[in-house]
Write a protein that holds these residues in place. Structure first.
Motif, PDB file in Angstrom:
ATOM      1  N   SER A   1       0.821  -1.218   0.000  1.00 31.12           N
ATOM      2  CA  SER A   1       0.000   0.000   0.000  1.00 31.12           C
ATOM      3  C   SER A   1       0.852   1.264   0.000  1.00 31.12           C
ATOM      4  O   SER A   1       0.325   2.368   0.178  1.00 31.12           O
ATOM      5  CB  SER A   1      -0.938   0.000   1.212  1.00 31.12           C
ATOM      6  OG  SER A   1      -0.208  -0.025   2.427  1.00 31.12           O
ATOM      7  N   PHE A   2       2.162   1.118  -0.200  1.00 34.37           N
ATOM      8  CA  PHE A   2       3.065   2.261  -0.171  1.00 34.37           C
ATOM      9  C   PHE A   2       2.618   3.289  -1.223  1.00 34.37           C
ATOM     10  O   PHE A   2       2.406   2.944  -2.389  1.00 34.37           O
ATOM     11  CB  PHE A   2       4.496   1.805  -0.453  1.00 34.37           C
ATOM     12  CG  PHE A   2       5.535   2.854  -0.209  1.00 34.37           C
ATOM     13  CD1 PHE A   2       5.731   3.369   1.061  1.00 34.37           C
ATOM     14  CD2 PHE A   2       6.323   3.330  -1.250  1.00 34.37           C
ATOM     15  CE1 PHE A   2       6.700   4.338   1.295  1.00 34.37           C
ATOM     16  CE2 PHE A   2       7.289   4.306  -1.029  1.00 34.37           C
ATOM     17  CZ  PHE A   2       7.474   4.810   0.249  1.00 34.37           C
TER      18      PHE A   2
ATOM     19  N   LEU B   1      -1.324   6.375 -12.090  1.00 36.52           N
ATOM     20  CA  LEU B   1      -0.872   7.126 -13.265  1.00 36.52           C
ATOM     21  C   LEU B   1      -0.924   6.264 -14.519  1.00 36.52           C
ATOM     22  O   LEU B   1      -1.467   6.677 -15.555  1.00 36.52           O
ATOM     23  CB  LEU B   1       0.559   7.614 -13.036  1.00 36.52           C
ATOM     24  CG  LEU B   1       1.299   8.151 -14.269  1.00 36.52           C
ATOM     25  CD1 LEU B   1       0.733   9.498 -14.677  1.00 36.52           C
ATOM     26  CD2 LEU B   1       2.797   8.250 -14.004  1.00 36.52           C
ATOM     27  N   LEU B   2      -0.372   5.057 -14.435  1.00 37.01           N
ATOM     28  CA  LEU B   2      -0.266   4.202 -15.621  1.00 37.01           C
ATOM     29  C   LEU B   2      -1.625   3.719 -16.106  1.00 37.01           C
ATOM     30  O   LEU B   2      -1.814   3.482 -17.301  1.00 37.01           O
ATOM     31  CB  LEU B   2       0.634   3.011 -15.310  1.00 37.01           C
ATOM     32  CG  LEU B   2       2.089   3.346 -14.945  1.00 37.01           C
ATOM     33  CD1 LEU B   2       2.867   2.064 -14.651  1.00 37.01           C
ATOM     34  CD2 LEU B   2       2.770   4.152 -16.043  1.00 37.01           C
ATOM     35  N   THR B   3      -2.574   3.553 -15.194  1.00 42.47           N
ATOM     36  CA  THR B   3      -3.902   3.063 -15.578  1.00 42.47           C
ATOM     37  C   THR B   3      -4.900   4.184 -15.807  1.00 42.47           C
ATOM     38  O   THR B   3      -6.019   3.926 -16.253  1.00 42.47           O
ATOM     39  CB  THR B   3      -4.458   2.118 -14.495  1.00 42.47           C
ATOM     40  OG1 THR B   3      -4.563   2.837 -13.254  1.00 42.47           O
ATOM     41  CG2 THR B   3      -3.563   0.912 -14.307  1.00 42.47           C
ATOM     42  N   GLY B   4      -4.491   5.416 -15.499  1.00 42.86           N
ATOM     43  CA  GLY B   4      -5.413   6.536 -15.662  1.00 42.86           C
ATOM     44  C   GLY B   4      -6.570   6.481 -14.698  1.00 42.86           C
ATOM     45  O   GLY B   4      -7.694   6.870 -15.037  1.00 42.86           O
ATOM     46  N   SER B   5      -6.308   6.001 -13.479  1.00 48.88           N
ATOM     47  CA  SER B   5      -7.364   5.813 -12.480  1.00 48.88           C
ATOM     48  C   SER B   5      -7.207   6.795 -11.332  1.00 48.88           C
ATOM     49  O   SER B   5      -6.101   7.030 -10.855  1.00 48.88           O
ATOM     50  CB  SER B   5      -7.325   4.382 -11.926  1.00 48.88           C
ATOM     51  OG  SER B   5      -7.383   3.432 -12.978  1.00 48.88           O
ATOM     52  N   SER B   6      -8.325   7.333 -10.885  1.00 52.73           N
ATOM     53  CA  SER B   6      -8.293   8.270  -9.754  1.00 52.73           C
ATOM     54  C   SER B   6      -8.395   7.538  -8.423  1.00 52.73           C
ATOM     55  O   SER B   6      -8.067   8.096  -7.375  1.00 52.73           O
ATOM     56  CB  SER B   6      -9.430   9.288  -9.874  1.00 52.73           C
ATOM     57  OG  SER B   6     -10.695   8.626  -9.877  1.00 52.73           O
ATOM     58  N   GLN B   7      -8.835   6.300  -8.457  1.00 52.67           N
ATOM     59  CA  GLN B   7      -8.947   5.508  -7.227  1.00 52.67           C
ATOM     60  C   GLN B   7      -8.556   4.071  -7.533  1.00 52.67           C
ATOM     61  O   GLN B   7      -8.937   3.515  -8.570  1.00 52.67           O
ATOM     62  CB  GLN B   7     -10.381   5.544  -6.676  1.00 52.67           C
ATOM     63  CG  GLN B   7     -10.534   4.805  -5.351  1.00 52.67           C
ATOM     64  CD  GLN B   7     -11.965   4.828  -4.827  1.00 52.67           C
ATOM     65  OE1 GLN B   7     -12.910   5.071  -5.592  1.00 52.67           O
ATOM     66  NE2 GLN B   7     -12.142   4.580  -3.552  1.00 52.67           N
TER      67      GLN B   7
ATOM     68  N   THR C   1      -8.832  -0.171  -0.433  1.00 52.59           N
ATOM     69  CA  THR C   1      -8.458   0.978  -1.251  1.00 52.59           C
ATOM     70  C   THR C   1      -7.077   1.472  -0.826  1.00 52.59           C
ATOM     71  O   THR C   1      -6.808   1.631   0.363  1.00 52.59           O
ATOM     72  CB  THR C   1      -9.481   2.116  -1.098  1.00 52.59           C
ATOM     73  OG1 THR C   1     -10.757   1.674  -1.589  1.00 52.59           O
ATOM     74  CG2 THR C   1      -9.053   3.355  -1.872  1.00 52.59           C
ATOM     75  N   VAL C   2      -6.187   1.695  -1.801  1.00 46.68           N
ATOM     76  CA  VAL C   2      -4.827   2.164  -1.499  1.00 46.68           C
ATOM     77  C   VAL C   2      -4.503   3.496  -2.174  1.00 46.68           C
ATOM     78  O   VAL C   2      -3.468   4.093  -1.884  1.00 46.68           O
ATOM     79  CB  VAL C   2      -3.778   1.107  -1.896  1.00 46.68           C
ATOM     80  CG1 VAL C   2      -3.876  -0.098  -0.991  1.00 46.68           C
ATOM     81  CG2 VAL C   2      -3.926   0.714  -3.364  1.00 46.68           C
TER      82      VAL C   2
ATOM     83  N   SER D   1       4.038  -9.748  -5.987  1.00 42.67           N
ATOM     84  CA  SER D   1       3.217  -9.166  -7.048  1.00 42.67           C
ATOM     85  C   SER D   1       1.995  -8.519  -6.415  1.00 42.67           C
ATOM     86  O   SER D   1       1.418  -9.053  -5.459  1.00 42.67           O
ATOM     87  CB  SER D   1       2.798 -10.219  -8.079  1.00 42.67           C
ATOM     88  OG  SER D   1       1.970 -11.201  -7.482  1.00 42.67           O
ATOM     89  N   ILE D   2       1.641  -7.361  -6.942  1.00 48.52           N
ATOM     90  CA  ILE D   2       0.479  -6.616  -6.451  1.00 48.52           C
ATOM     91  C   ILE D   2      -0.436  -6.366  -7.630  1.00 48.52           C
ATOM     92  O   ILE D   2      -0.058  -5.687  -8.590  1.00 48.52           O
ATOM     93  CB  ILE D   2       0.886  -5.263  -5.834  1.00 48.52           C
ATOM     94  CG1 ILE D   2       2.059  -5.425  -4.872  1.00 48.52           C
ATOM     95  CG2 ILE D   2      -0.308  -4.623  -5.132  1.00 48.52           C
ATOM     96  CD1 ILE D   2       2.701  -4.100  -4.482  1.00 48.52           C
ATOM     97  N   HIS D   3      -1.624  -6.917  -7.578  1.00 53.63           N
ATOM     98  CA  HIS D   3      -2.613  -6.682  -8.626  1.00 53.63           C
ATOM     99  C   HIS D   3      -3.521  -5.540  -8.175  1.00 53.63           C
ATOM    100  O   HIS D   3      -4.189  -5.647  -7.138  1.00 53.63           O
ATOM    101  CB  HIS D   3      -3.442  -7.937  -8.884  1.00 53.63           C
ATOM    102  CG  HIS D   3      -2.642  -9.133  -9.271  1.00 53.63           C
ATOM    103  ND1 HIS D   3      -1.669  -9.100 -10.239  1.00 53.63           N
ATOM    104  CD2 HIS D   3      -2.679 -10.415  -8.827  1.00 53.63           C
ATOM    105  CE1 HIS D   3      -1.132 -10.293 -10.383  1.00 53.63           C
ATOM    106  NE2 HIS D   3      -1.718 -11.108  -9.527  1.00 53.63           N
ATOM    107  N   TYR D   4      -3.510  -4.455  -8.947  1.00 58.93           N
ATOM    108  CA  TYR D   4      -4.341  -3.296  -8.631  1.00 58.93           C
ATOM    109  C   TYR D   4      -5.573  -3.268  -9.530  1.00 58.93           C
ATOM    110  O   TYR D   4      -5.489  -3.547 -10.724  1.00 58.93           O
ATOM    111  CB  TYR D   4      -3.560  -1.997  -8.862  1.00 58.93           C
ATOM    112  CG  TYR D   4      -2.404  -1.759  -7.920  1.00 58.93           C
ATOM    113  CD1 TYR D   4      -2.612  -1.269  -6.630  1.00 58.93           C
ATOM    114  CD2 TYR D   4      -1.097  -1.991  -8.329  1.00 58.93           C
ATOM    115  CE1 TYR D   4      -1.548  -1.030  -5.777  1.00 58.93           C
ATOM    116  CE2 TYR D   4      -0.020  -1.742  -7.479  1.00 58.93           C
ATOM    117  CZ  TYR D   4      -0.256  -1.273  -6.204  1.00 58.93           C
ATOM    118  OH  TYR D   4       0.808  -1.032  -5.362  1.00 58.93           O
ATOM    119  N   GLN D   5      -6.701  -2.881  -8.955  1.00 58.84           N
ATOM    120  CA  GLN D   5      -7.938  -2.712  -9.728  1.00 58.84           C
ATOM    121  C   GLN D   5      -8.437  -1.279  -9.545  1.00 58.84           C
ATOM    122  O   GLN D   5      -8.331  -0.707  -8.465  1.00 58.84           O
ATOM    123  CB  GLN D   5      -9.012  -3.701  -9.269  1.00 58.84           C
ATOM    124  CG  GLN D   5      -9.339  -3.615  -7.778  1.00 58.84           C
ATOM    125  CD  GLN D   5     -10.514  -4.466  -7.377  1.00 58.84           C
ATOM    126  OE1 GLN D   5     -11.477  -4.623  -8.128  1.00 58.84           O
ATOM    127  NE2 GLN D   5     -10.463  -5.019  -6.160  1.00 58.84           N
TER     128      GLN D   5
END
Length: 298
Positions: free
Chosen positions: A87-88, A97-103, A288-289, A241-245
């Protein structure tokens, strides 16, 4: 334009074109030291976090049984040091940034330990796309961070990617590779032959082996083919590995290539939505991170 803005633009452009991106040194030594201490103590099967009730049986490990080189799923839900690493803010910010996501929420975390030796379990990880395992996810904007806990070289079996494979044309052969669950495979040569056969078409097969210094992190797109070789060094290769959604991601019914219903590992463990479907925003299993919680609300 500020220097950080330039770096952000360059990172995003590279990720969009190549389907992966390696950061500079972004993780502090003390955070990595604490994570390594956890890994060293895994054989004792001691945890310092309260594992969510639904996952307890899934994560059970008989006392006294040595852990082989294996995939340890939901590692951040078991150990505070790993939770702090996954969660750093610098990692979550880059993923956003890379996914264009605000959350962003975490979808899953895992530790893969590669002990030395070409005959070890998971000695080689087959070429695969993460999207093959996320058939029940609605979002195409998920991403994976690969975090080595030590300097990681080619000889240690570092992460390898097929450069720009996320942008390959959606042909029948490419789709077959993208949907194949080949993280574990008994025939690596056959899998490579299938990939190599694409060279005769409009596909460029360009393998990049990403050597990283401790503190660096690589990210890859869900359609980027990736895998890794055997650890031929004399020390274990440990990586998380960290999978972000992104916030929009939710469960969607899907079927596997053989026609059977698709299911993710935690579909039976997360909370349920009013319609009875799995809740991929379950705050206990998928916290949520990004943006990070303020000190007052943490």
């Amino acid at each position: 334009m500020a220097t950080s803005d330039v770096l952000d633009t360059e990172a995003l452009t590279f990720y969009r074109e190549h389907g992966w991106f390696a950061t500079g040194t972004v993780l502090p030594e003390d955070l990595l030291d604490r994570a390594e201490e956890v890994v060293r103590g895994l054989d004792e099967d001691r945890r310092d976090l309260r594992v969510p009730q639904g996952l307890r049986d899934f994560l059970a490990w008989p006392p006294g049984m040595p852990r082989p080189t294996r995939l340890n799923q939901y590692i951040a839900l078991q150990y505070q040091a790993i939770s702090d690493l996954t969660s750093f803010p610098a990692l979550a910010r880059t993923a956003a940034l890379l996914t264009g996501s605000s959350q962003l929420r975490i979808f899953n975390t895992a530790l893969i330990r590669k002990r030395p030796g070409a005959a070890r379990q998971y000695a080689r990880v087959g070429w695969h796309c993460d999207r093959a395992y996320w058939a029940t996810c609605s979002s195409p904007r998920m991403t994976t961070a690969w975090v080595p806990l030590q300097d990681t070289t080619v000889s240690m079996g570092t992460l390898a990617v097929m450069d720009a494979s996320h942008a390959w044309p959606d042909t029948t052969d490419v789709r077959a590779l993208r949907t194949a669950k080949t993280f574990i495979t008994e025939d690596h040569d056959l899998l490579w032959d299938r990939i190599d056969a694409l060279r005769s078409g409009a596909v460029s097969v360009d393998v990049r082996r990403i050597e990283l210094r401790r503190g660096q992190v690589s990210f890859h797109h869900p359609l980027t083919l990736h895998g890794s070789g055997a650890n031929l060094s004399e020390v274990s290769r440990n990586a998380i590995s960290i999978h972000y959604q992104d916030a929009a991601n939710h469960y969607v019914p899907a079927v596997e290539t053989d026609g059977t219903p698709a299911e993710y590992v935690h579909d039976g463990f997360v909370g349920r939505l009013p319609n009875g479907e799995p809740d991929y925003a379950d705050p206990e299993i998928c916290p949520t991170v990004w943006p990070p919680a303020s000190p007052a609300s943490a």
